[in-house]
Design an enzyme around this catalytic site. Structure first.
Site, PDB file in Angstrom:
ATOM      1  N   CYS A 112      58.485  50.010  27.100  1.00  0.00           N
ATOM      2  CA  CYS A 112      59.516  48.861  27.155  1.00  0.00           C
ATOM      3  C   CYS A 112      60.682  47.901  26.447  1.00  0.00           C
ATOM      4  CB  CYS A 112      58.452  47.535  27.765  1.00  0.00           C
ATOM      5  SG  CYS A 112      57.371  48.377  29.136  1.00  0.00           S
ATOM      6  N   HIS A 252      62.796  41.162  29.558  1.00  0.00           N
ATOM      7  CA  HIS A 252      61.844  42.160  29.562  1.00  0.00           C
ATOM      8  C   HIS A 252      60.679  41.606  31.281  1.00  0.00           C
ATOM      9  CE1 HIS A 252      59.487  46.040  30.243  1.00  0.00           C
ATOM     10  NE2 HIS A 252      58.132  45.615  29.885  1.00  0.00           N
ATOM     11  N   ASN A 282      57.595  46.854  36.849  1.00  0.00           N
ATOM     12  CA  ASN A 282      57.479  47.383  35.484  1.00  0.00           C
ATOM     13  C   ASN A 282      58.279  48.032  35.423  1.00  0.00           C
ATOM     14  OD1 ASN A 282      57.980  47.215  32.707  1.00  0.00           O
ATOM     15  ND2 ASN A 282      56.170  47.281  31.775  1.00  0.00           N
TER      16      ASN A 282
HETATM   17  N1  ACO Z   1      42.904  43.432  40.990  1.00  0.00           N
HETATM   18  C1  ACO Z   1      41.946  42.628  41.107  1.00  0.00           C
HETATM   19  N2  ACO Z   1      40.710  41.796  39.547  1.00  0.00           N
HETATM   20  C2  ACO Z   1      41.364  42.585  38.558  1.00  0.00           C
HETATM   21  C3  ACO Z   1      42.751  43.539  38.442  1.00  0.00           C
HETATM   22  C4  ACO Z   1      42.915  43.613  39.867  1.00  0.00           C
HETATM   23  N3  ACO Z   1      43.906  44.358  40.098  1.00  0.00           N
HETATM   24  N4  ACO Z   1      42.790  43.955  37.236  1.00  0.00           N
HETATM   25  C5  ACO Z   1      41.897  43.154  36.368  1.00  0.00           C
HETATM   26  N5  ACO Z   1      41.451  42.962  37.279  1.00  0.00           N
HETATM   27  C6  ACO Z   1      39.495  41.411  37.172  1.00  0.00           C
HETATM   28  C7  ACO Z   1      39.393  41.984  35.694  1.00  0.00           C
HETATM   29  O1  ACO Z   1      38.146  43.282  36.007  1.00  0.00           O
HETATM   30  C8  ACO Z   1      38.244  40.454  35.298  1.00  0.00           C
HETATM   31  O2  ACO Z   1      37.618  40.327  35.551  1.00  0.00           O
HETATM   32  P1  ACO Z   1      35.898  40.004  35.073  1.00  0.00           P
HETATM   33  O3  ACO Z   1      36.476  38.251  35.309  1.00  0.00           O
HETATM   34  O4  ACO Z   1      35.108  39.971  36.694  1.00  0.00           O
HETATM   35  O5  ACO Z   1      35.877  40.532  33.740  1.00  0.00           O
HETATM   36  C9  ACO Z   1      39.642  39.489  35.269  1.00  0.00           C
HETATM   37  O6  ACO Z   1      40.321  40.285  36.951  1.00  0.00           O
HETATM   38  C10 ACO Z   1      40.671  39.621  34.507  1.00  0.00           C
HETATM   39  O7  ACO Z   1      40.777  40.254  33.913  1.00  0.00           O
HETATM   40  P2  ACO Z   1      42.414  40.283  32.769  1.00  0.00           P
HETATM   41  O8  ACO Z   1      42.560  41.608  32.179  1.00  0.00           O
HETATM   42  O9  ACO Z   1      42.035  39.093  31.731  1.00  0.00           O
HETATM   43  O10 ACO Z   1      43.629  40.282  33.713  1.00  0.00           O
HETATM   44  P3  ACO Z   1      44.859  39.613  33.508  1.00  0.00           P
HETATM   45  O11 ACO Z   1      45.061  38.219  34.195  1.00  0.00           O
HETATM   46  O12 ACO Z   1      45.168  39.381  31.483  1.00  0.00           O
HETATM   47  O13 ACO Z   1      45.786  40.365  33.941  1.00  0.00           O
HETATM   48  C11 ACO Z   1      46.804  42.459  33.647  1.00  0.00           C
HETATM   49  C12 ACO Z   1      46.105  41.939  33.768  1.00  0.00           C
HETATM   50  C13 ACO Z   1      48.012  41.678  34.285  1.00  0.00           C
HETATM   51  C14 ACO Z   1      47.437  43.730  33.338  1.00  0.00           C
HETATM   52  C15 ACO Z   1      47.749  41.635  32.630  1.00  0.00           C
HETATM   53  O14 ACO Z   1      46.602  41.196  31.386  1.00  0.00           O
HETATM   54  C16 ACO Z   1      49.373  42.288  32.210  1.00  0.00           C
HETATM   55  O15 ACO Z   1      49.957  41.834  32.824  1.00  0.00           O
HETATM   56  N6  ACO Z   1      48.874  42.127  30.819  1.00  0.00           N
HETATM   57  C17 ACO Z   1      50.388  42.926  30.190  1.00  0.00           C
HETATM   58  C18 ACO Z   1      51.095  44.234  30.206  1.00  0.00           C
HETATM   59  C19 ACO Z   1      52.273  44.477  29.687  1.00  0.00           C
HETATM   60  O16 ACO Z   1      52.933  43.090  29.417  1.00  0.00           O
HETATM   61  N7  ACO Z   1      52.427  45.964  29.115  1.00  0.00           N
HETATM   62  C20 ACO Z   1      53.538  45.267  28.540  1.00  0.00           C
HETATM   63  C21 ACO Z   1      54.690  46.258  28.432  1.00  0.00           C
HETATM   64  S1  ACO Z   1      54.547  48.031  29.583  1.00  0.00           S
HETATM   65  C22 ACO Z   1      54.642  49.276  28.451  1.00  0.00           C
HETATM   66  O17 ACO Z   1      55.373  48.755  26.845  1.00  0.00           O
HETATM   67  C23 ACO Z   1      55.250  50.920  28.659  1.00  0.00           C
END
Ligand code: ACO
Length: 347
Positions: A112, A252, A282
């Site tokens: 990214c 980004h 993304n």
């Molecule tokens: N739908 C429903 N529930 C979900 C989903 C989903 N798609 N994904 C995760 N959950 C659940 C989890 O199982 C968890 O449940 P629990 O509390 O019962 O254990 C809960 O939601 C919270 O999970 P988190 O992983 O803490 O959710 P978060 O709010 O962090 O969102 C996400 C997840 C969207 C992936 C977020 O962490 C994110 O955007 N991360 C950063 C991504 C990023 O910036 N990547 C860098 C660039 S990518 C690159 O370089 C190629």
């Protein structure tokens, strides 16, 4: 000598994958995706479209709309994490498809952060005095490495490409000082485990779905907020700029909550922070140039932009640039209004 952006192009494929469709295939909901990421839909390329096609379409859009002679281009720096092949370089194919016969092409992979790293590379080439016109393109077909059975990742990514023309200028417009960072200890938190030299393709790697992207979402999230916030403040200090001298922030587009948190840490008016994640998700190397393309009408000569990013590696960084004078843009206002309405960038 400075390097300034004088033309922009963009392309996203027409097919839309919305949250409703995703919620029919994995255990999630439309509401959860939109609330936790800000994403409503993303574009998905068809099977016959490779990253080089996305990049070439964005370049064609740039060359055509800004009357740029393709023969003038001396180099193409292609940021991508999803090359057509491991070997040979995707940039070679893009040079061929775009008719850049007087240019050399090179791939650059920083996930990214790829577009920002590529921009810095190309600007340095121009500032050295050895080159005058370079196209920098960020293009990714993320759908080729996303596991549509994994709800942690498939909700996030889309396909697209954006391109800018960097040219030599003796004015004070253009790229200012940048800060780019890398921390390899983050590799295992965000990667495609198989298909490279460490774990070549095998029956086992396919059975384990190791050719798809894996990430520790919430760890990456926290790192992204902290790193982008800090590096943005550092780059402002390096360029001796105050936050209130920044007209636009181009972050980004990984997650709306990351974008909002970075904006809040900078204490900058949210109206100044450009967001189009709701339409494209993304697109990895393409998010920043697609944002520049989408909002280019808003940028006025002499305004200061702050660009910041974070991605796999870990890789992150920020730069400032003073918007310059664009080449004549052939696109009409009505065309652009139509493009916005439909969320389709056509060539
Ligand atoms: N739908 C429903 N529930 C979900 C989903 C989903 N798609 N994904 C995760 N959950 C659940 C989890 O199982 C968890 O449940 P629990 O509390 O019962 O254990 C809960 O939601 C919270 O999970 P988190 O992983 O803490 O959710 P978060 O709010 O962090 O969102 C996400 C997840 C969207 C992936 C977020 O962490 C994110 O955007 N991360 C950063 C991504 C990023 O910036 N990547 C860098 C660039 S990518 C690159 O370089 C190629």
């Amino acid at each position: 000598m400075n390097a300034v952006i004088t033309a922009i192009g963009g392309f996203v494929p027409p097919a839309i994958l919305d949250n409703k469709k995703i919620s029919e295939t994995v255990d999630t909901s439309e509401e959860w995706i939109e609330k936790r990421t800000g994403i409503k839909e993303r574009r998905i390329a068809d099977d016959d479209t490779a990253t080089s096609d996305l990049a070439s379409a964005a370049i064609e859009n740039l060359l055509e709309n800004y009357n740029v002679d393709r023969k003038e281009i001396e180099a193409l720096v292609l940021a991508t994490a999803t090359p057509d092949h491991i070997l040979s370089p995707t940039a070679s194919k893009v040079c061929e498809k775009s008719g850049l016969t007087n240019a050399f092409g090179v791939d650059l992979n920083a996930a990214c952060s790829g577009f920002l790293y590529a921009l810095e590379t190309a600007a340095s080439m121009i500032e050295s005095g050895r080159y005058e016109k370079i196209i920098v393109v960020g293009a990714d077909k993320m759908s080729s490495i996303v596991d549509y059975e994994d709800r942690n990742t498939c909700i996030l990514f889309g396909d697209g490409a954006g391109a800018v023309l960097l040219e030599k200028t003796e004015s004070n417009y253009g790229l200012m000082k940048s800060i780019l960072r890398t921390d390899g200890s983050g590799t295992s938190s965000l990667l495609v485990p198989a298909g490279g030299s460490k774990t070549p393709a095998s029956m086992q790697s396919i059975l384990h779905r190791s050719h798809f992207l894996k990430q520790e979402g919430s760890f990456v999230f926290k790192k992204a907020v902290a790193s982008m916030s800090q590096v943005s403040q550092d780059v402002l200090a390096k360029n001796e700029l105050d936050t209130d001298e920044i007209d636009w922030v181009i972050p980004h587009q990984a997650n709306l909550r990351i974008i909002n948190a970075v904006g809040e840490s900078l204490n900058i008016d949210s109206e100044k922070v450009k967001v189009n994640i709701e339409r494209y998700g993304n697109t990895t190397s393409a998010t920043i140039p697609l944002c520049l393309w989408d909002f280019r009408e808003d940028f006025k000569e002499g305004q200061n932009l702050l660009i910041t990013t974070f991605g796999a590696g870990f890789s992150w960084g920020a730069t400032c640039l003073k918007w310059g004078i664009m080449r004549d843009d052939k696109t009409t206002k009505s065309f652009r209004a139509n493009v916005r309405k439909k969320s389709v960038l056509t060539v």
